[in-house]
Scaffold this motif. Structure first.
Motif, PDB file in Angstrom:
ATOM      1  N   UNK A  15      41.108 -15.410  31.912  1.00  0.00           N
ATOM      2  CA  UNK A  15      40.383 -15.848  33.101  1.00  0.00           C
ATOM      3  C   UNK A  15      39.653 -14.633  33.674  1.00  0.00           C
ATOM      4  N   UNK A  16      38.338 -14.719  33.810  1.00  0.00           N
ATOM      5  CA  UNK A  16      37.618 -13.587  34.404  1.00  0.00           C
ATOM      6  C   UNK A  16      38.042 -13.391  35.854  1.00  0.00           C
ATOM      7  N   UNK A  17      38.119 -12.147  36.274  1.00  0.00           N
ATOM      8  CA  UNK A  17      38.517 -11.898  37.658  1.00  0.00           C
ATOM      9  C   UNK A  17      37.733 -10.714  38.221  1.00  0.00           C
ATOM     10  N   UNK A  18      37.745 -10.660  39.529  1.00  0.00           N
ATOM     11  CA  UNK A  18      37.112  -9.564  40.244  1.00  0.00           C
ATOM     12  C   UNK A  18      38.104  -9.123  41.322  1.00  0.00           C
ATOM     13  N   UNK A  19      38.280  -7.833  41.443  1.00  0.00           N
ATOM     14  CA  UNK A  19      39.216  -7.308  42.430  1.00  0.00           C
ATOM     15  C   UNK A  19      38.598  -7.239  43.812  1.00  0.00           C
ATOM     16  N   UNK A  20      39.407  -6.851  44.758  1.00  0.00           N
ATOM     17  CA  UNK A  20      38.962  -6.800  46.152  1.00  0.00           C
ATOM     18  C   UNK A  20      37.811  -5.801  46.324  1.00  0.00           C
ATOM     19  N   UNK A  21      37.839  -4.693  45.608  1.00  0.00           N
ATOM     20  CA  UNK A  21      36.741  -3.726  45.712  1.00  0.00           C
ATOM     21  C   UNK A  21      35.470  -4.328  45.132  1.00  0.00           C
ATOM     22  N   UNK A  36      30.611  -0.548  52.498  1.00  0.00           N
ATOM     23  CA  UNK A  36      31.961  -0.802  51.996  1.00  0.00           C
ATOM     24  C   UNK A  36      32.969   0.191  52.564  1.00  0.00           C
ATOM     25  N   UNK A  37      32.491   1.324  53.061  1.00  0.00           N
ATOM     26  CA  UNK A  37      33.394   2.389  53.503  1.00  0.00           C
ATOM     27  C   UNK A  37      34.389   1.931  54.561  1.00  0.00           C
ATOM     28  N   UNK A  38      33.933   1.256  55.582  1.00  0.00           N
ATOM     29  CA  UNK A  38      34.844   0.849  56.656  1.00  0.00           C
ATOM     30  C   UNK A  38      35.910  -0.127  56.140  1.00  0.00           C
ATOM     31  N   UNK A  39      35.530  -0.975  55.210  1.00  0.00           N
ATOM     32  CA  UNK A  39      36.491  -1.919  54.641  1.00  0.00           C
ATOM     33  C   UNK A  39      37.493  -1.212  53.737  1.00  0.00           C
ATOM     34  N   UNK A  40      37.019  -0.271  52.937  1.00  0.00           N
ATOM     35  CA  UNK A  40      37.935   0.507  52.101  1.00  0.00           C
ATOM     36  C   UNK A  40      38.917   1.285  52.974  1.00  0.00           C
ATOM     37  N   UNK A  50      46.646   0.424  48.094  1.00  0.00           N
ATOM     38  CA  UNK A  50      46.468   1.693  47.388  1.00  0.00           C
ATOM     39  C   UNK A  50      45.110   1.732  46.702  1.00  0.00           C
ATOM     40  N   UNK A  51      44.304   2.691  47.116  1.00  0.00           N
ATOM     41  CA  UNK A  51      43.033   2.998  46.453  1.00  0.00           C
ATOM     42  C   UNK A  51      43.064   4.491  46.216  1.00  0.00           C
ATOM     43  N   UNK A  52      43.121   4.897  44.960  1.00  0.00           N
ATOM     44  CA  UNK A  52      43.171   6.317  44.631  1.00  0.00           C
ATOM     45  C   UNK A  52      41.926   7.042  45.116  1.00  0.00           C
ATOM     46  N   UNK A  53      42.085   8.327  45.388  1.00  0.00           N
ATOM     47  CA  UNK A  53      40.970   9.129  45.900  1.00  0.00           C
ATOM     48  C   UNK A  53      39.779   9.142  44.952  1.00  0.00           C
ATOM     49  N   UNK A  54      40.040   9.220  43.649  1.00  0.00           N
ATOM     50  CA  UNK A  54      38.946   9.261  42.679  1.00  0.00           C
ATOM     51  C   UNK A  54      38.149   7.958  42.692  1.00  0.00           C
ATOM     52  N   UNK A  55      38.843   6.827  42.723  1.00  0.00           N
ATOM     53  CA  UNK A  55      38.167   5.530  42.779  1.00  0.00           C
ATOM     54  C   UNK A  55      37.417   5.385  44.104  1.00  0.00           C
ATOM     55  N   UNK A  56      38.052   5.779  45.191  1.00  0.00           N
ATOM     56  CA  UNK A  56      37.430   5.711  46.522  1.00  0.00           C
ATOM     57  C   UNK A  56      36.099   6.467  46.523  1.00  0.00           C
ATOM     58  N   UNK A  57      36.132   7.702  46.044  1.00  0.00           N
ATOM     59  CA  UNK A  57      34.904   8.514  46.004  1.00  0.00           C
ATOM     60  C   UNK A  57      33.860   7.927  45.062  1.00  0.00           C
ATOM     61  N   UNK A  58      34.293   7.399  43.914  1.00  0.00           N
ATOM     62  CA  UNK A  58      33.344   6.825  42.959  1.00  0.00           C
ATOM     63  C   UNK A  58      32.645   5.610  43.545  1.00  0.00           C
ATOM     64  N   UNK A  59      33.395   4.740  44.212  1.00  0.00           N
ATOM     65  CA  UNK A  59      32.795   3.549  44.820  1.00  0.00           C
ATOM     66  C   UNK A  59      31.783   3.964  45.881  1.00  0.00           C
TER      67      UNK A  59
END
Length: 66
Positions: A15-21, A36-40, A50-59
């Motif tokens: 089943x295709x899915x999409x995450x909250x980000x 998206x910053x305020x929501x993250x 949990x959103x890792x720092x690397x993913x946070x910065x990449x987004x």
């Protein structure tokens, strides 16, 4: 539901899915939200999501918000 668990189950049933980000990015792309910053930040600080720092910065970089 734990997102990682949900993704694993969706993959199992193909089943295709999409995450909250991904939902936030899509909402921004469609003009429903401006940033998206305020929501993250709220997910991390208020919801304990949990959103890792690397993913946070990449987004933020990919969305032109860094």
């Amino acid at each position: 539901m734990d997102e990682q668990h949900g993704r694993a189950r969706a993959d199992h049933f193909e089943i295709p899915c999409i995450g909250v980000i991904g939902v936030l990015i899509e909402a921004k792309d469609k003009g429903h939200i401006r940033s998206v910053r305020s929501y993250l930040d709220a997910l991390r600080k208020e919801a304990g999501f949990h959103i890792g720092d690397q993913l946070y910065r990449r987004v933020l970089r990919d969305e032109g918000e860094l």
